[in-house]
Motif scaffolding. Structure first.
Motif, PDB file in Angstrom:
ATOM      1  N   GLN A   1       6.745   8.881   5.623  1.00  0.00           N
ATOM      2  CA  GLN A   1       5.994   8.461   4.440  1.00  0.00           C
ATOM      3  C   GLN A   1       6.862   7.627   3.508  1.00  0.00           C
ATOM      4  OE1 GLN A   1       3.087  12.442   4.230  1.00  0.00           O
ATOM      5  NE2 GLN A   1       4.230  11.774   2.457  1.00  0.00           N
ATOM      6  N   MET A   2       8.113   8.015   3.325  1.00  0.00           N
ATOM      7  CA  MET A   2       9.017   7.245   2.484  1.00  0.00           C
ATOM      8  C   MET A   2       9.333   5.894   3.106  1.00  0.00           C
ATOM      9  SD  MET A   2      11.623  10.323   1.355  1.00  0.00           S
ATOM     10  CE  MET A   2      12.676   9.183   0.438  1.00  0.00           C
ATOM     11  N   ALA A   3       9.439   5.853   4.430  1.00  0.00           N
ATOM     12  CA  ALA A   3       9.747   4.588   5.093  1.00  0.00           C
ATOM     13  C   ALA A   3       8.568   3.624   5.055  1.00  0.00           C
ATOM     14  CB  ALA A   3      10.173   4.856   6.544  1.00  0.00           C
ATOM     15  N   TRP A   4       7.339   4.139   5.073  1.00  0.00           N
ATOM     16  CA  TRP A   4       6.147   3.296   5.097  1.00  0.00           C
ATOM     17  C   TRP A   4       5.717   2.843   3.709  1.00  0.00           C
ATOM     18  CZ3 TRP A   4       2.838   1.057   8.607  1.00  0.00           C
ATOM     19  CH2 TRP A   4       3.073   1.308   9.948  1.00  0.00           C
ATOM     20  N   ARG A   5       6.174   3.500   2.646  1.00  0.00           N
ATOM     21  CA  ARG A   5       5.573   3.259   1.332  1.00  0.00           C
ATOM     22  C   ARG A   5       5.848   1.855   0.809  1.00  0.00           C
ATOM     23  NH1 ARG A   5       9.374   7.087  -2.522  1.00  0.00           N
ATOM     24  NH2 ARG A   5      11.310   5.874  -2.348  1.00  0.00           N
ATOM     25  N   ASP A   6       6.923   1.183   1.269  1.00  0.00           N
ATOM     26  CA  ASP A   6       7.168  -0.188   0.828  1.00  0.00           C
ATOM     27  C   ASP A   6       6.158  -1.155   1.421  1.00  0.00           C
ATOM     28  OD1 ASP A   6       9.300   0.491  -0.725  1.00  0.00           O
ATOM     29  OD2 ASP A   6      10.799   0.160   0.830  1.00  0.00           O
ATOM     30  N   LEU A   7       5.616  -0.837   2.591  1.00  0.00           N
ATOM     31  CA  LEU A   7       4.614  -1.697   3.215  1.00  0.00           C
ATOM     32  C   LEU A   7       3.209  -1.295   2.796  1.00  0.00           C
ATOM     33  CD1 LEU A   7       4.125  -3.992   5.312  1.00  0.00           C
ATOM     34  CD2 LEU A   7       3.784  -2.181   7.001  1.00  0.00           C
ATOM     35  N   THR A   8       2.876  -0.040   2.974  1.00  0.00           N
ATOM     36  CA  THR A   8       1.577   0.484   2.577  1.00  0.00           C
ATOM     37  C   THR A   8       1.685   2.004   2.464  1.00  0.00           C
ATOM     38  OG1 THR A   8      -0.773   0.621   3.143  1.00  0.00           O
ATOM     39  CG2 THR A   8       0.795   0.640   4.974  1.00  0.00           C
ATOM     40  N   PRO A   9       1.080   2.612   1.454  1.00  0.00           N
ATOM     41  CA  PRO A   9       1.139   4.077   1.342  1.00  0.00           C
ATOM     42  C   PRO A   9       0.406   4.745   2.506  1.00  0.00           C
ATOM     43  CG  PRO A   9       0.454   3.063  -0.732  1.00  0.00           C
ATOM     44  CD  PRO A   9       0.404   1.988   0.308  1.00  0.00           C
ATOM     45  N   VAL A  10       1.097   5.630   3.194  1.00  0.00           N
ATOM     46  CA  VAL A  10       0.525   6.335   4.341  1.00  0.00           C
ATOM     47  C   VAL A  10       0.856   7.816   4.203  1.00  0.00           C
ATOM     48  CG1 VAL A  10       0.528   6.594   6.856  1.00  0.00           C
ATOM     49  CG2 VAL A  10       0.694   4.318   5.847  1.00  0.00           C
ATOM     50  N   THR A  11      -0.108   8.650   4.459  1.00  0.00           N
ATOM     51  CA  THR A  11       0.076  10.102   4.409  1.00  0.00           C
ATOM     52  C   THR A  11      -0.079  10.669   5.815  1.00  0.00           C
ATOM     53  OG1 THR A  11      -0.841  10.178   2.174  1.00  0.00           O
ATOM     54  CG2 THR A  11      -0.700  12.259   3.373  1.00  0.00           C
ATOM     55  N   PHE A  12       0.899  11.444   6.256  1.00  0.00           N
ATOM     56  CA  PHE A  12       0.883  12.064   7.580  1.00  0.00           C
ATOM     57  C   PHE A  12       0.551  13.550   7.423  1.00  0.00           C
ATOM     58  CE2 PHE A  12       3.633   8.396   7.950  1.00  0.00           C
ATOM     59  CZ  PHE A  12       3.255   7.828   9.154  1.00  0.00           C
ATOM     60  N   SER A  13      -0.524  13.970   8.023  1.00  0.00           N
ATOM     61  CA  SER A  13      -0.920  15.382   8.017  1.00  0.00           C
ATOM     62  C   SER A  13      -1.021  15.872   9.452  1.00  0.00           C
ATOM     63  CB  SER A  13      -2.259  15.567   7.301  1.00  0.00           C
ATOM     64  OG  SER A  13      -3.271  14.784   7.901  1.00  0.00           O
ATOM     65  N   ILE A  14      -0.327  16.953   9.753  1.00  0.00           N
ATOM     66  CA  ILE A  14      -0.254  17.478  11.115  1.00  0.00           C
ATOM     67  C   ILE A  14      -1.610  18.045  11.525  1.00  0.00           C
ATOM     68  CG2 ILE A  14       0.847  19.197  12.587  1.00  0.00           C
ATOM     69  CD1 ILE A  14       3.364  18.913  10.913  1.00  0.00           C
ATOM     70  N   GLN A  15      -2.099  17.591  12.692  1.00  0.00           N
ATOM     71  CA  GLN A  15      -3.390  18.038  13.210  1.00  0.00           C
ATOM     72  C   GLN A  15      -3.255  19.093  14.306  1.00  0.00           C
ATOM     73  OE1 GLN A  15      -6.429  16.831  11.900  1.00  0.00           O
ATOM     74  NE2 GLN A  15      -5.000  16.020  10.390  1.00  0.00           N
ATOM     75  N   GLY A  16      -2.193  19.018  15.098  1.00  0.00           N
ATOM     76  CA  GLY A  16      -2.026  19.991  16.174  1.00  0.00           C
ATOM     77  C   GLY A  16      -0.747  19.745  16.949  1.00  0.00           C
ATOM     78  N   ARG A  17      -0.374  20.721  17.753  1.00  0.00           N
ATOM     79  CA  ARG A  17       0.841  20.633  18.567  1.00  0.00           C
ATOM     80  C   ARG A  17       0.509  21.034  20.010  1.00  0.00           C
ATOM     81  NH1 ARG A  17       3.026  22.736  13.682  1.00  0.00           N
ATOM     82  NH2 ARG A  17       4.608  21.350  12.796  1.00  0.00           N
TER      83      ARG A  17
END
Length: 329
Positions: A169-185
């Motif tokens: 999320q920190m790496a993507w925020r300069d390009l576009t805000p992205v939120t990663f939410s875990i769906q399953g393993r």
């Protein structure tokens, strides 16, 4: 290097029809000499024009490599060196065929892009992290039964995947805000409900170099369809528009300003008298004084408040009643 794949039935039929057609083209040249419609094509290659030269994605991966060090540092107790490989484009079937079946798969939702992202961690790397996290040495992985992770290893997987998603999320925020939410393993590549096998995915591989042991690798996979909405941004040079406020510096500056000492003066009245009265002044003489309505309070010589005289304990005090708006002359 482009990975090879088998031709479909339609592609084989098109090749046979093209070879048997005498009115077709040979070596890219038509019989009538018109070559305006000829476009070179390499079978087995993928159309990468949708994402340009991957410059933005490479920059995101390099930034993520720096942020990911803080995720592995508490476990390995050494500063790991993490490097990123150039992104690769394959079908998910091709990636699955070249990978081990028993791996840690974490599927995360990218809500802003309406897509998913897959984090792939090899079992040996997880075993090494678990051994080091609980007091062992990060030299060799533990010996265990292939096919399932222990409860301890699953807890380590949760810690690592959560930390890596925050770093992403920190790496993507300069390009576009992205939120990663875990769906399953999952623990088996065959059971990964990520994308269809024939769909194209973008593979971002990372290598973690450790002292006195072989380097470990892990992958982050994005479906090509997920990144299509931001294809124009991925082609451009990334310029950071995100300004991170230094709250600690602002707080120190505010605290320093608020601690500046100011002189307050309570003024009861300003009597006037003649000079000859001061020359002949004797003990017991008095001056007439016209009191204002209350006490005038001056801050650094400027009239600011109106107050009333009072007392707090053994000391005299001023009770502020109203603020005076000073007018300019």
């Amino acid at each position: 290097m482009v990975s090879s794949r088998k031709l479909s039935n339609e592609e084989v039929e098109a090749l046979i029809e093209g070879l048997s057609n005498s009115s077709g083209a040979a070596d890219g040249v038509f019989m009538d000499g018109d070559t305006s419609g000829v476009r070179p094509f390499t079978f087995g290659s993928d159309d990468l024009s949708l994402l340009g030269d991957y410059y933005a994605l490479r920059m995101i991966n390099e930034r993520f490599s720096r942020f990911a060090r803080s995720v592995f540092l508490p476990m390995l107790r050494v500063q790991p060196r993490i490097s990123s490989f150039p992104p690769e484009v394959k079908t998910f079937d091709e990636y699955s065929a070249a990978s081990e079946n028993f791996v840690s798969l974490t599927n995360s939702r990218m809500e802003e892009l309406r897509g998913n992202q897959l984090l792939v961690l090899p079992p040996n790397f997880i075993s090494l992290l678990t051994n080091s996290y609980y007091g062992g040495t990060a030299v060799r992985p533990l010996k265990r039964v292939q096919g399932e992770f222990t409860a301890t290893e699953q807890r380590v997987i949760e810690i690592v995947t959560s930390g890596l998603n925050e770093a992403l999320q920190m790496a993507w925020r300069d390009l576009t805000p992205v939120t990663f939410s875990i769906q399953g393993r999952e623990e088996n590549m065959q059971f990964a409900s990520f994308v269809d096998g024939s769909e194209t995915v973008i593979i971002c591989s990372f290598v973690v170099q450790l002292p006195k042991t072989e380097p470990a690798t892990f992958d982050i996979i994005y479906p090509l369809q997920t990144l299509k909405p931001i294809a124009s941004q991925l082609r451009s040079r990334v310029q950071s528009d995100y300004i991170d406020d230094d709250l600690s510096w602002r707080q120190r500056l505010e605290r320093a300003i608020l601690n500046i000492p100011l002189t307050l003066t309570g003024r009861l009245a300003e009597p006037t008298t003649a000079l000859h009265n001061l020359i002949h002044l004797q003990s017991g003489d008095s001056f007439p004084m016209q009191l204002h309505e209350g006490v005038q309070v001056l801050v650094e010589g400027r009239l600011m408040f109106s107050a009333e005289m009072g007392q707090v304990g053994p000391q005299a005090a001023l009770h502020l009643t109203r603020r005076i708006q000073e007018t300019e002359d």
